[in-house]
Write an enzyme that holds these catalytic residues in place. Structure first.
Site, PDB file in Angstrom:
ATOM      1  N   ASP A   8      20.310  -1.472   8.083  1.00  0.00           N
ATOM      2  CA  ASP A   8      19.104  -1.085   7.360  1.00  0.00           C
ATOM      3  C   ASP A   8      17.937  -1.145   8.331  1.00  0.00           C
ATOM      4  O   ASP A   8      17.721  -2.183   8.985  1.00  0.00           O
ATOM      5  CB  ASP A   8      18.849  -2.027   6.185  1.00  0.00           C
ATOM      6  CG  ASP A   8      19.845  -1.828   5.048  1.00  0.00           C
ATOM      7  OD1 ASP A   8      20.660  -0.896   5.142  1.00  0.00           O
ATOM      8  OD2 ASP A   8      19.793  -2.605   4.078  1.00  0.00           O
ATOM      9  N   ASP A 130      22.069   3.663  -7.473  1.00  0.00           N
ATOM     10  CA  ASP A 130      21.536   2.302  -7.324  1.00  0.00           C
ATOM     11  C   ASP A 130      21.143   1.791  -8.701  1.00  0.00           C
ATOM     12  O   ASP A 130      20.265   2.363  -9.356  1.00  0.00           O
ATOM     13  CB  ASP A 130      20.337   2.308  -6.387  1.00  0.00           C
ATOM     14  CG  ASP A 130      20.671   2.913  -5.033  1.00  0.00           C
ATOM     15  OD1 ASP A 130      21.753   2.614  -4.508  1.00  0.00           O
ATOM     16  OD2 ASP A 130      19.854   3.696  -4.516  1.00  0.00           O
TER      17      ASP A 130
END
Length: 240
Positions: A8, A130
């Site tokens: 990330d 998500d």
């Protein structure tokens, strides 16, 4: 099952968040390329790369980092964060990225997603689902929609989506184990190729997902904290 170690990116650094909260950020490295090269050396063939800055801003902010990793490693990369138009996908695919991850756009503009699937092919597009408390979120997990997880997955399948990434936000970065219940529901009710993410805490979690015949699994925090030995996992998965 493919295993995708995760990077990330925030301000060009490798970070991990807890439950998607930018105020709960841990920096693991200032050199993303070095981390990617380490994953490749340990046996990874795929890399899950998320531009957190892009996810919030609506446009890629770490393009040069992605470009460097693509050029200097042989990893197959799936990447997302800030993809809002076809030109964003084309730019990434032209770099050699294997799959573009579509999240917010899939919720807010499914018509454009349909065009992308036709233009680039279903093998080059991955839709990220998500979920927080059963509802799909967008905009870097900051906005909650009214869409239920399974309803949205079925809508994506009908649209022509082949690959999805399912993340239980409440588990992400918490090392509490993946949402096996939600994952099994998706697998039972759809024909989608599912990549599991969020909460993977151990090698046993990966082996269980493999036994359940999921397409893939993403792990980040557990690697960075030394709870998963990638080299060992890849070796054992090959022997199965």
């Amino acid at each position: 099952m493919i295993i995708l170690p995760a990077i990330d990116l925030k301000d060009g650094e490798v970070v991990r968040l807890k439950q998607g909260d930018f105020d709960k950020k841990t920096v693991y490295s200032k050199n993303p390329l070095k981390i990617a090269e380490k994953f490749a050396k340990e046996g990874a063939e795929w890399l899950h790369l998320v531009d957190l800055d892009g996810a919030c801003a609506g446009e890629s902010k770490n393009f040069n980092v992605i470009k460097k990793i693509s050029e200097r490693t042989e990893l197959k990369i799936q990447t997302g964060g800030g993809i809002r138009k076809k030109e964003d996908v084309k730019r990434l695919l032209d770099l050699g990225v294997s799959r573009a991850i579509i999240g917010t756009l899939a919720v807010k503009n499914p018509e454009l997603l349909s065009e992308m699937l036709k233009d680039f092919g279903a093998d080059r597009i991955l839709v990220s689902i998500d979920v927080r408390d059963g509802r799909v979120t967008t905009s870097g997990w900051k906005e909650e929609s009214s869409l239920a997880m399974l309803d949205f997955a079925l809508e994506m399948e009908e649209l022509g989506v082949k690959y999805i990434l399912y993340t239980d936000i409440g588990r992400d970065g918490m090392l509490s184990g993946p949402d096996f219940e939600g994952l099994k529901k998706l697998k039972a009710e759809t024909n989608l190729q599912i990549i599991a993410s969020g909460g993977i805490s151990s090698e046993e979690d990966l082996y269980r997902l493999a036994d359940l015949e999921f397409y893939g699994a993403i792990t980040g925090q557990a690697i960075y904290q030394g709870k998963i030995d990638l080299e060992k996992v890849f070796s054992e998965m090959e022997d199965k």
